[in-house]
Design a protein around this motif. Structure first.
Motif, PDB file in Angstrom:
ATOM      1  N   LEU A 166       5.908   6.447  -9.017  1.00 29.87           N
ATOM      2  CA  LEU A 166       6.089   5.792  -7.731  1.00 29.87           C
ATOM      3  C   LEU A 166       5.540   4.370  -7.754  1.00 29.87           C
ATOM      4  CD1 LEU A 166       6.959   5.960  -4.774  1.00 29.87           C
ATOM      5  CD2 LEU A 166       4.719   6.942  -4.231  1.00 29.87           C
ATOM      6  N   VAL A 167       4.380   4.190  -8.352  1.00 27.20           N
ATOM      7  CA  VAL A 167       3.785   2.857  -8.457  1.00 27.20           C
ATOM      8  C   VAL A 167       4.717   1.928  -9.217  1.00 27.20           C
ATOM      9  CG1 VAL A 167       1.926   1.524  -9.512  1.00 27.20           C
ATOM     10  CG2 VAL A 167       1.390   3.618  -8.252  1.00 27.20           C
ATOM     11  N   GLY A 168       5.277   2.414 -10.310  1.00 25.97           N
ATOM     12  CA  GLY A 168       6.196   1.603 -11.099  1.00 25.97           C
ATOM     13  C   GLY A 168       7.447   1.233 -10.328  1.00 25.97           C
ATOM     14  N   GLN A 169       7.980   2.180  -9.566  1.00 28.07           N
ATOM     15  CA  GLN A 169       9.184   1.912  -8.766  1.00 28.07           C
ATOM     16  C   GLN A 169       8.915   0.871  -7.697  1.00 28.07           C
ATOM     17  OE1 GLN A 169      10.088   5.857  -7.378  1.00 28.07           O
ATOM     18  NE2 GLN A 169      11.430   6.339  -9.124  1.00 28.07           N
ATOM     19  N   ARG A 170       7.781   1.024  -7.000  1.00 33.39           N
ATOM     20  CA  ARG A 170       7.452   0.071  -5.950  1.00 33.39           C
ATOM     21  C   ARG A 170       7.159  -1.318  -6.540  1.00 33.39           C
ATOM     22  NH1 ARG A 170       5.962   3.043  -1.247  1.00 33.39           N
ATOM     23  NH2 ARG A 170       7.514   4.712  -1.166  1.00 33.39           N
ATOM     24  N   GLU A 171       6.534  -1.344  -7.686  1.00 39.16           N
ATOM     25  CA  GLU A 171       6.240  -2.614  -8.336  1.00 39.16           C
ATOM     26  C   GLU A 171       7.532  -3.354  -8.684  1.00 39.16           C
ATOM     27  OE1 GLU A 171       4.130  -2.344 -12.089  1.00 39.16           O
ATOM     28  OE2 GLU A 171       2.904  -4.069 -11.511  1.00 39.16           O
ATOM     29  N   ASP A 172       8.509  -2.630  -9.225  1.00 39.21           N
ATOM     30  CA  ASP A 172       9.798  -3.239  -9.568  1.00 39.21           C
ATOM     31  C   ASP A 172      10.515  -3.722  -8.297  1.00 39.21           C
ATOM     32  OD1 ASP A 172       9.339  -2.711 -12.207  1.00 39.21           O
ATOM     33  OD2 ASP A 172      10.553  -0.881 -12.264  1.00 39.21           O
ATOM     34  N   GLU A 176      -3.281  17.693 -11.941  1.00 34.91           N
ATOM     35  CA  GLU A 176      -2.751  17.077 -13.150  1.00 34.91           C
ATOM     36  C   GLU A 176      -1.258  16.807 -13.048  1.00 34.91           C
ATOM     37  OE1 GLU A 176      -3.755  19.325 -16.555  1.00 34.91           O
ATOM     38  OE2 GLU A 176      -5.929  19.077 -16.333  1.00 34.91           O
ATOM     39  N   THR A 177      -0.540  17.667 -12.343  1.00 35.32           N
ATOM     40  CA  THR A 177       0.911  17.496 -12.229  1.00 35.32           C
ATOM     41  C   THR A 177       1.289  16.413 -11.233  1.00 35.32           C
ATOM     42  OG1 THR A 177       0.964  19.243 -10.551  1.00 35.32           O
ATOM     43  CG2 THR A 177       1.371  19.900 -12.835  1.00 35.32           C
ATOM     44  N   PHE A 178       0.304  15.988 -10.419  1.00 41.62           N
ATOM     45  CA  PHE A 178       0.578  15.009  -9.384  1.00 41.62           C
ATOM     46  C   PHE A 178       0.453  13.577  -9.892  1.00 41.62           C
ATOM     47  CE2 PHE A 178      -0.779  12.679  -5.434  1.00 41.62           C
ATOM     48  CZ  PHE A 178       0.450  12.776  -4.796  1.00 41.62           C
ATOM     49  N   ALA A 179      -0.495  13.350 -10.792  1.00 43.80           N
ATOM     50  CA  ALA A 179      -0.776  12.003 -11.284  1.00 43.80           C
ATOM     51  C   ALA A 179       0.444  11.313 -11.880  1.00 43.80           C
ATOM     52  CB  ALA A 179      -1.928  12.040 -12.285  1.00 43.80           C
ATOM     53  N   PRO A 180       1.228  11.978 -12.751  1.00 43.00           N
ATOM     54  CA  PRO A 180       2.415  11.298 -13.300  1.00 43.00           C
ATOM     55  C   PRO A 180       3.407  10.892 -12.211  1.00 43.00           C
ATOM     56  CG  PRO A 180       1.886  13.248 -14.586  1.00 43.00           C
ATOM     57  CD  PRO A 180       1.047  13.311 -13.345  1.00 43.00           C
ATOM     58  N   MET A 181       3.540  11.687 -11.156  1.00 43.15           N
ATOM     59  CA  MET A 181       4.466  11.360 -10.078  1.00 43.15           C
ATOM     60  C   MET A 181       4.025  10.083  -9.372  1.00 43.15           C
ATOM     61  SD  MET A 181       4.957  15.195  -8.530  1.00 43.15           S
ATOM     62  CE  MET A 181       5.888  14.590  -7.132  1.00 43.15           C
ATOM     63  N   VAL A 182       2.720   9.958  -9.189  1.00 47.40           N
ATOM     64  CA  VAL A 182       2.197   8.760  -8.542  1.00 47.40           C
ATOM     65  C   VAL A 182       2.426   7.547  -9.431  1.00 47.40           C
ATOM     66  CG1 VAL A 182       0.133   7.626  -7.649  1.00 47.40           C
ATOM     67  CG2 VAL A 182       0.470  10.076  -7.281  1.00 47.40           C
ATOM     68  N   ASP A 183       2.209   7.696 -10.720  1.00 53.02           N
ATOM     69  CA  ASP A 183       2.434   6.592 -11.647  1.00 53.02           C
ATOM     70  C   ASP A 183       3.886   6.120 -11.603  1.00 53.02           C
ATOM     71  OD1 ASP A 183      -0.210   6.674 -12.395  1.00 53.02           O
ATOM     72  OD2 ASP A 183       0.152   7.945 -14.153  1.00 53.02           O
ATOM     73  N   GLY A 205       5.283 -15.203  -7.958  1.00 51.94           N
ATOM     74  CA  GLY A 205       3.942 -14.727  -7.629  1.00 51.94           C
ATOM     75  C   GLY A 205       3.638 -13.413  -8.304  1.00 51.94           C
ATOM     76  N   SER A 206       2.493 -12.868  -7.977  1.00 49.62           N
ATOM     77  CA  SER A 206       2.059 -11.608  -8.575  1.00 49.62           C
ATOM     78  C   SER A 206       2.218 -10.470  -7.577  1.00 49.62           C
ATOM     79  CB  SER A 206       0.603 -11.707  -9.039  1.00 49.62           C
ATOM     80  OG  SER A 206      -0.245 -12.073  -7.960  1.00 49.62           O
ATOM     81  N   VAL A 207       2.246  -9.262  -8.104  1.00 48.25           N
ATOM     82  CA  VAL A 207       2.463  -8.058  -7.303  1.00 48.25           C
ATOM     83  C   VAL A 207       1.281  -7.115  -7.463  1.00 48.25           C
ATOM     84  CG1 VAL A 207       3.872  -5.974  -7.081  1.00 48.25           C
ATOM     85  CG2 VAL A 207       4.970  -8.203  -7.387  1.00 48.25           C
ATOM     86  N   VAL A 208       0.802  -6.576  -6.350  1.00 48.83           N
ATOM     87  CA  VAL A 208      -0.266  -5.575  -6.370  1.00 48.83           C
ATOM     88  C   VAL A 208       0.220  -4.340  -5.623  1.00 48.83           C
ATOM     89  CG1 VAL A 208      -2.609  -4.985  -5.615  1.00 48.83           C
ATOM     90  CG2 VAL A 208      -2.115  -7.291  -6.482  1.00 48.83           C
ATOM     91  N   ILE A 209       0.211  -3.197  -6.299  1.00 47.57           N
ATOM     92  CA  ILE A 209       0.520  -1.919  -5.661  1.00 47.57           C
ATOM     93  C   ILE A 209      -0.789  -1.164  -5.536  1.00 47.57           C
ATOM     94  CG2 ILE A 209       1.872   0.185  -5.715  1.00 47.57           C
ATOM     95  CD1 ILE A 209       3.540  -2.351  -5.497  1.00 47.57           C
ATOM     96  N   SER A 210      -1.227  -0.968  -4.299  1.00 46.85           N
ATOM     97  CA  SER A 210      -2.535  -0.358  -4.063  1.00 46.85           C
ATOM     98  C   SER A 210      -2.390   1.093  -3.628  1.00 46.85           C
ATOM     99  CB  SER A 210      -3.288  -1.139  -2.986  1.00 46.85           C
ATOM    100  OG  SER A 210      -4.521  -0.515  -2.676  1.00 46.85           O
ATOM    101  N   ARG A 211      -3.307   1.910  -4.096  1.00 45.90           N
ATOM    102  CA  ARG A 211      -3.344   3.308  -3.670  1.00 45.90           C
ATOM    103  C   ARG A 211      -4.289   3.502  -2.494  1.00 45.90           C
ATOM    104  NH1 ARG A 211      -2.780   6.715  -9.358  1.00 45.90           N
ATOM    105  NH2 ARG A 211      -1.446   5.189 -10.415  1.00 45.90           N
ATOM    106  N   SER A 226       0.841  -1.190   0.000  1.00 46.83           N
ATOM    107  CA  SER A 226       0.000   0.000   0.000  1.00 46.83           C
ATOM    108  C   SER A 226       0.878   1.243   0.000  1.00 46.83           C
ATOM    109  CB  SER A 226      -0.894   0.008   1.245  1.00 46.83           C
ATOM    110  OG  SER A 226      -1.489   1.274   1.414  1.00 46.83           O
ATOM    111  N   LEU A 227       0.565   2.164  -0.895  1.00 45.44           N
ATOM    112  CA  LEU A 227       1.293   3.428  -0.886  1.00 45.44           C
ATOM    113  C   LEU A 227       0.993   4.202   0.387  1.00 45.44           C
ATOM    114  CD1 LEU A 227       0.924   4.592  -4.591  1.00 45.44           C
ATOM    115  CD2 LEU A 227       2.830   3.399  -3.524  1.00 45.44           C
ATOM    116  N   GLY A 228      -0.144   3.892   1.017  1.00 39.51           N
ATOM    117  CA  GLY A 228      -0.429   4.428   2.346  1.00 39.51           C
ATOM    118  C   GLY A 228      -0.749   5.903   2.395  1.00 39.51           C
ATOM    119  N   VAL A 229      -1.136   6.473   1.292  1.00 39.35           N
ATOM    120  CA  VAL A 229      -1.474   7.902   1.264  1.00 39.35           C
ATOM    121  C   VAL A 229      -2.931   8.027   0.846  1.00 39.35           C
ATOM    122  CG1 VAL A 229      -0.949  10.153   0.267  1.00 39.35           C
ATOM    123  CG2 VAL A 229       0.880   8.509   0.654  1.00 39.35           C
TER     124      VAL A 229
END
Length: 294
Positions: free
Chosen positions: A211-217, A202-209, A230-236, A188-191
């Motif tokens: 972050l999601v990619g980094q955490r997924e990797d 609008e400027t925030f969404a790309p930053m979150v994307d 196994g599989s990975v789930v990154i939840s907002r 969980s990103l926990g935010v």
């Protein structure tokens, strides 16, 4: 090694006894069913008027042992049960005696119910669970009413990248390997502001994307480090909701998470995350201490 299950002889604690019994049978390890007496019932109070102190304790222990054996036989009628099964009775403080039994019997797992009618009826929400999580470094597994019995076909492990979640990953990897289970890791990103429905700038969404990619990797690498396919789930979503919803979505029948970590998952048994997970899921939950050795 052995499995220890704490019972208050309530109907709800039958599910914990059945889960522990199935686990012990499959792993070919002894099962210890313990019952802790910290207050005297009406019968004991009445006999206390006539018995000497040593005779009173002897009577209490003998009577309690008979009740636990009958309870175990009734609970496990028609269920798997190891031949190497024992009853343990003690008079004292529940979390102290449970931990003492676990150490004496070298328990690899302590199993408890999440509800009941005795002293342990609010174990997850009261002082016994709180104290037990501090008293022991052994894995604890909490079984809700009618919780899935092992083997688990799908294990969900919550990861917050703390030391304790590494221990949870190790434990989940071992359990999944024994059972041939599928594994899903959720982070969980926990935010709260990242939760669905929040109108992000609008400027925030790309930053979150990003972050999601980094955490997924990063999570994918950790699964590989523990030889988990196994599989990975990154939840907002916030941690508790992320765990509950992901478990339901993937059909998990066991949730594994760390305790005493730096993130929200690490403080599970002490805060609102645990309450949300354990009140909203019918899935057994294993909590793993950072010092647990696999």
């Amino acid at each position: 090694m052995s499995v220890l299950v704490a019972s208050d002889l309530s109907e709800h604690s039958q599910d914990a006894v059945r889960w522990a019994s199935a686990y012990a049978t499959e792993h070919q390890t002894p099962l210890h069913i313990c019952h802790i007496i910290d207050t005297l019932g009406e019968d004991e109070l009445w006999t206390a008027l006539f018995d000497a102190p040593d005779k009173l304790e002897e009577r209490i222990l003998r009577t309690a042992a008979e009740r636990v054996r009958a309870f175990a036989n009734d609970s496990l009628d028609g269920f798997e049960s190891p031949n190497d099964r024992h009853v343990l009775i003690a008079v004292g403080t529940p979390h102290v005696e449970i931990d003492k039994f676990a150490r004496e019997k070298q328990a690899e797992l302590i199993v408890c119910g999440t509800s009941g009618h005795g002293r342990l009826r609010n174990m997850l929400f009261g002082s016994t669970a709180h104290r037990l999580t501090h008293a022991t470094h052994r894995p604890l597994l909490f079984v809700p009413e009618c919780g899935h019995l092992p083997p688990a076909k799908h294990v969900l492990v919550a990861v917050d990248f703390s030391e304790c979640s590494q221990a949870a990953l190790r434990w989940a990897a071992s359990a999944a390997s024994r059972w041939g289970s599928s594994v899903t890791a959720v982070h969980s990103l926990g935010v709260s502001a990242m939760a669905a429905g929040y109108e992000q700038p609008e400027t925030f969404a790309p930053m979150v994307d990003v972050l999601v990619g980094q955490r997924e990797d990063a999570l994918g690498r950790q699964l590989a480090d523990h030889s988990i396919v196994g599989s990975v789930v990154i939840s907002r979503l916030p941690p508790g909701l992320a765990i509950v919803e992901t478990a339901a979505e993937v059909g998990a029948d066991l949730i594994v998470m760390g305790t005493h970590g730096r993130g929200a998952v690490g403080r599970l048994l002490l805060g609102s995350v645990a309450l949300r997970v354990l009140r909203q899921t019918k899935v057994p939950v294993a909590t793993i201490h950072a010092n647990t050795k696999e």
